[in-house]
Design an enzyme around this catalytic site. Sequence first.
Site, short mmCIF file in Angstrom:
data_model
loop_
_atom_site.label_atom_id
_atom_site.label_comp_id
_atom_site.label_asym_id
_atom_site.label_seq_id
_atom_site.Cartn_x
_atom_site.Cartn_y
_atom_site.Cartn_z
N CYS A 160 34.03 46.60 46.22
CA CYS A 160 35.14 45.05 45.82
C CYS A 160 34.85 45.22 44.62
O CYS A 160 35.55 44.37 44.02
CB CYS A 160 34.03 44.07 46.41
N CYS A 213 29.74 45.56 47.63
CA CYS A 213 30.57 46.32 48.00
C CYS A 213 30.88 47.00 46.88
O CYS A 213 31.56 46.85 45.83
CB CYS A 213 31.45 45.03 48.61
#
Length: 123
Positions: A36, A33
């Site tokens: 993230c 991600c």
Amino acid sequence: MATIELTTDNFKETIGAKDGKGTVIVDFWAPWCAPCRGFAPTFEAASEKHPDISFAKVNTEEQQELAGAFNIRSIPTLMVFREQIIIYAEAGALPASAFDQLIDQVKALDMDQVRADIAAQAN
């Protein structure tokens, strides 16, 4: 303060630390991600700045049971526990200034009022 890698094995112990009176900020994330990974330095910097708060990360790829238990559908998702009560849960990475504001708001909460509000909703 070092960030805790949260798993099903240490979850209850971490959330209940400091005799259940502590604050734990949890970052649900995954290695693939990009948002993230972009939020990770902000999360780490906040953990250094606020040693009175526990900062924990849940790798949703490795801890699917834990992510499922909290119905995590989007990542990153931040969840804040204070005195073992979830007081914030929101998907999306925050800029550092917004994350600092969230932490200040969490610290300023009147937990007696929070518990009273929860009790009122249960009735």
